[in-house]
Write a protein that holds these residues in place. Structure first.
Motif, PDB file in Angstrom:
ATOM      1  N   ILE A   1       0.729  -1.115  -0.007  1.00 42.69           N
ATOM      2  CA  ILE A   1       0.036   0.084   0.039  1.00 42.69           C
ATOM      3  C   ILE A   1       1.045   1.289  -0.122  1.00 42.69           C
ATOM      4  CG2 ILE A   1      -1.866   1.212   1.156  1.00 42.69           C
ATOM      5  CD1 ILE A   1      -2.531  -1.288   2.638  1.00 42.69           C
ATOM      6  N   ASP A   2       0.397   2.243  -0.913  1.00 40.00           N
ATOM      7  CA  ASP A   2       1.391   3.335  -1.019  1.00 40.00           C
ATOM      8  C   ASP A   2       0.544   4.640  -1.572  1.00 40.00           C
ATOM      9  OD1 ASP A   2       3.622   4.995  -0.689  1.00 40.00           O
ATOM     10  OD2 ASP A   2       4.876   3.947  -2.107  1.00 40.00           O
ATOM     11  N   SER A   3       1.145   5.622  -1.683  1.00 37.05           N
ATOM     12  CA  SER A   3       0.619   6.842  -2.453  1.00 37.05           C
ATOM     13  C   SER A   3       1.434   6.739  -3.575  1.00 37.05           C
ATOM     14  CB  SER A   3       0.797   8.120  -1.649  1.00 37.05           C
ATOM     15  OG  SER A   3       2.080   8.218  -1.039  1.00 37.05           O
ATOM     16  N   CYS A   4       1.025   7.383  -4.745  1.00 36.42           N
ATOM     17  CA  CYS A   4       1.616   7.293  -6.055  1.00 36.42           C
ATOM     18  C   CYS A   4       1.579   8.603  -6.738  1.00 36.42           C
ATOM     19  CB  CYS A   4       1.120   6.135  -6.924  1.00 36.42           C
ATOM     20  SG  CYS A   4       2.285   5.374  -8.089  1.00 36.42           S
ATOM     21  N   LYS A   5       2.016   8.697  -7.983  1.00 34.88           N
ATOM     22  CA  LYS A   5       2.384   9.869  -8.674  1.00 34.88           C
ATOM     23  C   LYS A   5       0.793  10.312  -8.783  1.00 34.88           C
ATOM     24  CE  LYS A   5       4.576  11.501 -12.940  1.00 34.88           C
ATOM     25  NZ  LYS A   5       4.994  12.683 -12.436  1.00 34.88           N
ATOM     26  N   GLY A   6       0.443  11.693  -8.901  1.00 34.74           N
ATOM     27  CA  GLY A   6      -0.939  11.962  -8.746  1.00 34.74           C
ATOM     28  C   GLY A   6      -1.751  12.171  -7.565  1.00 34.74           C
ATOM     29  N   ASP A   7      -1.304  11.467  -6.547  1.00 35.44           N
ATOM     30  CA  ASP A   7      -1.639  11.817  -5.173  1.00 35.44           C
ATOM     31  C   ASP A   7      -1.004  13.055  -4.475  1.00 35.44           C
ATOM     32  OD1 ASP A   7      -3.291   9.566  -5.117  1.00 35.44           O
ATOM     33  OD2 ASP A   7      -1.718   8.124  -4.830  1.00 35.44           O
ATOM     34  N   SER A   8       0.042  13.492  -4.981  1.00 38.87           N
ATOM     35  CA  SER A   8       0.695  14.619  -4.481  1.00 38.87           C
ATOM     36  C   SER A   8      -0.103  15.723  -4.001  1.00 38.87           C
ATOM     37  CB  SER A   8       1.667  14.934  -5.579  1.00 38.87           C
ATOM     38  OG  SER A   8       2.795  14.425  -5.488  1.00 38.87           O
ATOM     39  N   GLY A   9       0.424  16.212  -2.720  1.00 36.26           N
ATOM     40  CA  GLY A   9      -0.621  17.290  -2.284  1.00 36.26           C
ATOM     41  C   GLY A   9      -1.913  16.971  -1.723  1.00 36.26           C
TER      42      GLY A   9
ATOM     43  N   ILE B   1       1.044  15.796   4.085  1.00 43.45           N
ATOM     44  CA  ILE B   1       0.881  15.988   2.580  1.00 43.45           C
ATOM     45  C   ILE B   1       1.626  14.886   1.903  1.00 43.45           C
ATOM     46  CG2 ILE B   1       0.887  17.658   0.866  1.00 43.45           C
ATOM     47  CD1 ILE B   1       1.084  19.877   3.134  1.00 43.45           C
ATOM     48  N   VAL B   2       0.792  14.442   0.968  1.00 38.75           N
ATOM     49  CA  VAL B   2       1.472  13.687  -0.091  1.00 38.75           C
ATOM     50  C   VAL B   2       2.809  14.381  -0.835  1.00 38.75           C
ATOM     51  CG1 VAL B   2       1.495  11.962  -1.975  1.00 38.75           C
ATOM     52  CG2 VAL B   2      -0.432  12.029  -0.519  1.00 38.75           C
ATOM     53  N   SER B   3       4.034  14.112  -0.672  1.00 41.68           N
ATOM     54  CA  SER B   3       5.181  14.625  -1.021  1.00 41.68           C
ATOM     55  C   SER B   3       5.953  13.931  -2.171  1.00 41.68           C
ATOM     56  CB  SER B   3       6.064  15.249   0.165  1.00 41.68           C
ATOM     57  OG  SER B   3       7.194  15.953  -0.387  1.00 41.68           O
ATOM     58  N   TRP B   4       6.739  12.795  -1.719  1.00 40.18           N
ATOM     59  CA  TRP B   4       7.498  11.998  -2.527  1.00 40.18           C
ATOM     60  C   TRP B   4       7.796  10.666  -2.233  1.00 40.18           C
ATOM     61  CZ3 TRP B   4      12.447  10.375  -1.338  1.00 40.18           C
ATOM     62  CH2 TRP B   4      12.810  10.979  -0.022  1.00 40.18           C
ATOM     63  N   GLY B   5       8.607   9.986  -2.780  1.00 44.23           N
ATOM     64  CA  GLY B   5       9.097   8.535  -2.737  1.00 44.23           C
ATOM     65  C   GLY B   5       9.788   8.035  -3.834  1.00 44.23           C
ATOM     66  N   GLU B   6      10.768   7.163  -3.680  1.00 48.37           N
ATOM     67  CA  GLU B   6      11.312   6.451  -4.924  1.00 48.37           C
ATOM     68  C   GLU B   6      10.153   5.605  -5.233  1.00 48.37           C
ATOM     69  OE1 GLU B   6      15.849   6.649  -3.604  1.00 48.37           O
ATOM     70  OE2 GLU B   6      15.124   4.847  -4.694  1.00 48.37           O
ATOM     71  N   GLY B   7       9.487   5.693  -6.647  1.00 41.92           N
ATOM     72  CA  GLY B   7       8.448   4.632  -7.236  1.00 41.92           C
ATOM     73  C   GLY B   7       7.252   4.591  -6.183  1.00 41.92           C
ATOM     74  N   CYS B   8       6.548   3.739  -6.355  1.00 47.32           N
ATOM     75  CA  CYS B   8       5.421   3.409  -5.432  1.00 47.32           C
ATOM     76  C   CYS B   8       5.338   2.012  -4.970  1.00 47.32           C
ATOM     77  CB  CYS B   8       3.966   3.932  -6.199  1.00 47.32           C
ATOM     78  SG  CYS B   8       4.176   5.292  -6.999  1.00 47.32           S
ATOM     79  N   SER B   9       5.295   1.851  -3.827  1.00 43.83           N
ATOM     80  CA  SER B   9       5.096   0.361  -3.206  1.00 43.83           C
ATOM     81  C   SER B   9       6.344  -0.476  -3.447  1.00 43.83           C
ATOM     82  CB  SER B   9       3.889  -0.171  -3.763  1.00 43.83           C
ATOM     83  OG  SER B   9       3.078  -1.124  -3.202  1.00 43.83           O
TER      84      SER B   9
ATOM     85  N   PRO C   1       9.210   3.771   1.145  1.00 40.94           N
ATOM     86  CA  PRO C   1       8.017   4.078   1.971  1.00 40.94           C
ATOM     87  C   PRO C   1       7.410   5.469   1.029  1.00 40.94           C
ATOM     88  CG  PRO C   1       9.153   4.232   3.369  1.00 40.94           C
ATOM     89  CD  PRO C   1       9.968   3.760   2.354  1.00 40.94           C
ATOM     90  N   GLY C   2       6.065   5.799   1.163  1.00 41.86           N
ATOM     91  CA  GLY C   2       5.788   7.335   0.765  1.00 41.86           C
ATOM     92  C   GLY C   2       6.406   8.233   1.745  1.00 41.86           C
ATOM     93  N   VAL C   3       6.606   9.279   1.511  1.00 45.91           N
ATOM     94  CA  VAL C   3       7.403  10.431   2.433  1.00 45.91           C
ATOM     95  C   VAL C   3       6.374  11.435   2.280  1.00 45.91           C
ATOM     96  CG1 VAL C   3       9.258  11.996   2.857  1.00 45.91           C
ATOM     97  CG2 VAL C   3       9.493   9.841   1.537  1.00 45.91           C
TER      98      VAL C   3
END
Ligand code: 4AZ
Length: 256
Positions: A194-202, A218-226, A231-233
């Motif tokens: 489970i993770d946030s991904c591109k497009g969830d930012s903000g 606030i959804v910010s960044w991460g290396e890739g998704c899941s 993990p999501g940062v």
């Protein structure tokens, strides 16, 4: 959102969707956000790569939206952006983002801000520097990708539960090392599904404390998704109470 499920906006009534009008007049989804007061949406600074120079007349904000490509006049409220405030120390470093926080002042065509309804409501900010223990489960929501590498966003709003990681784990060499600053925290699921991904930012990471929802991240960044150990940062919202309060306050009167 990777590993989540479709939800309804009534379960996340503070979620905002930010769109951007291209030269071609085509409207594209840009980022998520959170309604923190009737006139203000909190989001990520990296959504506006040109910073405060972003052409705000190209932005539109929707509240109460379930589907990115459908209009539901019963639920939705649409706004223009009166002001964009990007954190003055936002730093888009080496893939990570320090001070990844921005405010949008919203106004509709009649000069009004958001009106509370079943599908539109503000989210509370937690007290300054409040820390929840690692392992606490919080909720993320967004219209972002359901898997890394696919090109399309989710058509519908999705949600998932993630657990807060200990800061020393996330800043360890196996994880992100020094890329994660004190202005960030990490959240994910123990099996990395489970993770946030591109497009969830903000968009929001909200935790429930004493039966109330608070915006902690606030959804910010991460290396890739899941990905394993990636993990999501999230922007640590409780480091910015003063920054936010100062900008939402009325200007001082001449009488003082
Ligand atoms: C992005 O590119 C992005 N897995 C957002 C969140 C995460 C990674 C990338 C977290 O907007």
């Amino acid at each position: 959102i990777v590993g989540g499920r479709v939800t309804v906006v009534e379960s996340h009534p503070w979620i905002a969707s930010i769109f951007w009008r291209r030269q071609s007049a085509q409207r594209s989804f840009l980022c998520g956000g959170s309604l923190i007061s009737p006139c203000w949406v909190l989001t990520a600074a990296h959504c506006f790569p040109d910073g405060a120079k972003t052409k705000i007349h190209r932005l539109s904000i929707f509240l109460g939206k379930n589907a990115i490509n459908e209009t539901d006049y019963q639920r939705e409220q649409k706004f223009l952006v009166e002001e964009l405030i990007v954190h003055h120390r936002f730093d888009s470093g080496e893939g990570n983002f320090n001070n990844d926080i921005a405010l949008l002042k919203i106004i509709d065509r009649d000069g009004k801000c958001a009106e509370e309804s079943g599908s539109v409501r503000t989210v509370c900010l937690p007290p300054a520097h409040e820390m929840l223990p690692a392992g606490v489960s919080c909720e993320i929501a967004g219209y972002g990708k359901e898997r890394e590498g696919i090109w399309h966003n989710s058509q519908y709003l999705r949600e998932a539960k993630v657990k807060l990681l200990p800061q020393d784990v996330c800043t360890s060499q196996e994880y992100y090392g020094t890329m994660v600053s004190h202005n960030m925290f990490c959240a994910g699921s123990p099996d990395w599904s489970i993770d946030s991904c591109k497009g969830d930012s903000g968009g929001p990471l909200v935790c429930e404390v004493n039966n109330r929802h608070f915006l902690f991240g606030i959804v910010s960044w991460g290396e890739g998704c899941s990905r394993e150990f990636r993990p999501g940062v999230y922007t640590r919202v409780t480091n910015y109470n003063h920054w936010i309060a100062k900008r939402l306050a009325c200007p001082p009167s001449l009488q003082g």
